[in-house]
Structure formats: structure tokens, C-alpha cells
Design an enzyme around this catalytic site. Structure first.
Site, mmCIF file in Angstrom:
data_model
loop_
_atom_site.group_PDB
_atom_site.id
_atom_site.type_symbol
_atom_site.label_atom_id
_atom_site.label_comp_id
_atom_site.label_asym_id
_atom_site.label_seq_id
_atom_site.Cartn_x
_atom_site.Cartn_y
_atom_site.Cartn_z
ATOM 1 C CG ASP A 1 -1.935 -1.164 1.164
ATOM 2 O OD1 ASP A 1 -1.888 -1.970 0.217
ATOM 3 O OD2 ASP A 1 -2.732 -1.302 2.123
ATOM 4 C CE LYS B 1 -3.510 -4.401 1.242
ATOM 5 N NZ LYS B 1 -4.230 -3.606 2.213
ATOM 6 C CB CYS C 1 -2.172 -2.517 5.454
ATOM 7 S SG CYS C 1 -3.827 -1.835 5.192
HETATM 8 N N1 TIU Z 1 -2.687 0.389 4.253
HETATM 9 C C1 TIU Z 1 -3.131 0.678 5.471
HETATM 10 O O1 TIU Z 1 -2.428 0.521 6.462
HETATM 11 N N2 TIU Z 1 -4.432 1.191 5.570
HETATM 12 C C2 TIU Z 1 -4.823 2.041 6.573
HETATM 13 O O2 TIU Z 1 -5.982 2.436 6.612
HETATM 14 N N3 TIU Z 1 -3.875 2.442 7.473
HETATM 15 C C3 TIU Z 1 -4.022 3.336 8.487
HETATM 16 O O3 TIU Z 1 -3.092 3.482 9.280
HETATM 17 N N4 TIU Z 1 -5.126 4.048 8.590
#
Ligand code: TIU
Length: 234
Positions: free
Chosen positions: A31, A136, A169
């Protein structure tokens, strides 16, 4: 994707050496999207200082180059949803008090929606031909994706885990992977959090209790191990 050479050396890690092989190893980049790293994206709408994640980029650029040079397969993930939000649970959509919600138009397009500028990976870490990109809908990279099947069919048993955010994540994915029998090494300076305390404790949690979820090492240690390997042919 290629199946890596079995004779990689061990990475100097906690709670102990992480021997690369005898199965295949992949670099998993979670991500690293504009929506989490740039102003105006999902991360900022949640009230976070997105600047805190920038420090992950330089070491991860180096690690990515080392992995590519060693012939280690690279897998990128992106959190996001279909334009009609049919794969976004109402509970996720309603959660919290963000300034803008998933699907709303922000500075980088519709927030956390596939195909939008903000949903894509930052330029510095853009995937190249042959690298898998897993979209995802959840926090974990195994939920509602074919990642498990891809890893199994290519003989990958170990993951060098990087990306953002450490406690969300990255942690969710490491826990999913661990329960599925994959060995995870979390690269400490190549994962990032909006919360320094969560970063520290999140890393400690992975390697505690003899490596309850996996191993932790910095990018220098991983790159040293990769540099000591023969260049792989695809
Ligand atoms: N990729 C991921 O970690 N999604 C989140 O929403 N992370 C947050 O820390 N909010």
C-alpha cells in the site's frame, strides 16, 4: 514470476537469523499509495500527518533495487475499492469521523477508489513489467485476493514485508501470512506508521515470544544478504 535460488544466506534479524530459502522469497510492498503518503488522500482525511510516512521511501527504493537486481520477485499491494463501492463494507465506509469518506472526491481523485490517481503507487516505487499488483479491499493482503494461490503456485514460502502502515495493513497481512504458513521478515525501516509509538511497538510485537509472527531486520541487513546471492535468471 521466477522461483528464487535456494542458496541465499541468512539475514541478521531478531529474534534470530532469517535463513533465506530453501523455498522462494518475495518482496511484498504494501500500500505505498498516494492515498496514504500524499496530502489530500485517505490517510490525511483520517487526521494523520502523512509526512511521517515519507521516511520509508528512500530505504525502500534501495531495497526494491536490490531485490530486482537479485531476481527476487516483487509483489505490490493497493488498498481500495470498486468505483461503485460494492466491495466496501458499510461498516468500513461509516467508520470514524474523516473529513472525507471513501469514494468522496479529494485532491487526488475519489478517495481509495481503484483507477484514481490517489489509489495508485507513488512514482518512486512504481511497479515495472512482470511485477504483480494485488488490489485488496481490506487491510490484509490475503482477504478477498488470490495472493495465497499466487504464492503457492510460484513456490514462494518467505516474504520480505514492507510498506504502510506498520500496525494496520502490514500487521494484518503478516498475521494472515503467518497463519497460512509463510515466513515473514518485516523490514523495520521500510515500514511506516503515522504513530511513532505504534511503529516501535508494532515491530516489537512481530518478533516477541521467539518470533510469534515473524522476524524483524533493517534494510541494510536484508540488502547485504541479497547482495551475497547469485543473480537469478527468470
Ligand atoms: N494500508 C493501510 O495501512 N491502511 C490504513 O488504513 N492504514 C491506516 O493506518 N489508517
Amino acid at each position: 514470476m521466477s522461483v528464487p535460488h535456494p542458496a541465499f544466506p541468512a539475514v541478521d534479524a531478531v529474534p534470530g537469523p532469517f535463513p533465506l530459502g530453501p523455498g522462494g522469497v518475495a518482496l511484498l510492498i504494501i500500500d505505498m499509495q498516494r492515498d496514504f503518503l500524499l496530502p489530500g488522500g485517505f490517510g490525511e482525511t483520517l487526521g494523520n500527518d502523512v509526512g511521517l510516512l515519507r521516511q520509508v521511501v528512500p530505504p525502500l527504493v534501495e531495497l526494491l533495487a536490490a531485490a530486482r537486481a537479485a531476481g527476487v520477485p516483487v509483489i505490490h499491494t493497493r488498498e481500495g475499492h470498486r468505483p461503485d463501492l460494492s466491495d466496501c463494507p458499510p461498516a468500513k465506509l461509516r467508520r470514524g469521523q474523516p473529513s472525507r469518506r471513501i469514494g468522496d472526491v479529494g485532491a487526488n481523485g475519489r478517495i481509495l477508489v481503484r483507477g484514481e490517481y490517489g489509489h495508485d503507487i507513488i512514482d518512486e516505487l512504481a511497479p515495472v513489467a512482470g511485477e504483480l499488483v494485488v488490489d485488496k479491499p481490506g487491510k490484509g493482503a490475503f482477504y478477498a485476493t488470490d495472493l495465497h494461490e499466487v504464492l503457492t503456485s510460484t513456490g514462494i514460502t518467505q516474504l520480505l514485508v514492507t510498506g504502510v502502515t506498520t500496525e494496520v495493513c502490514v500487521h494484518t497481512t503478516v498475521r494472515e501470512a503467518n497463519d497460512r504458513g509463510f515466513e515473514c521478515l518485516v523490514v523495520s525501516d521500510c515500514v511506516g506508521s503515522y504513530f511513532p509509538e505504534f511503529q516501535r511497538v508494532g515491530l516489537e510485537m512481530v518478533a516477541a515470544q521467539g518470533g510469534i509472527f515473524g522476524w524483524v531486520a533493517d534494510s541494510r541487513s536484508v540488502i547485504s544478504a541479497l547482495a551475497a546471492t547469485p543473480v537469478l535468471t527468470c
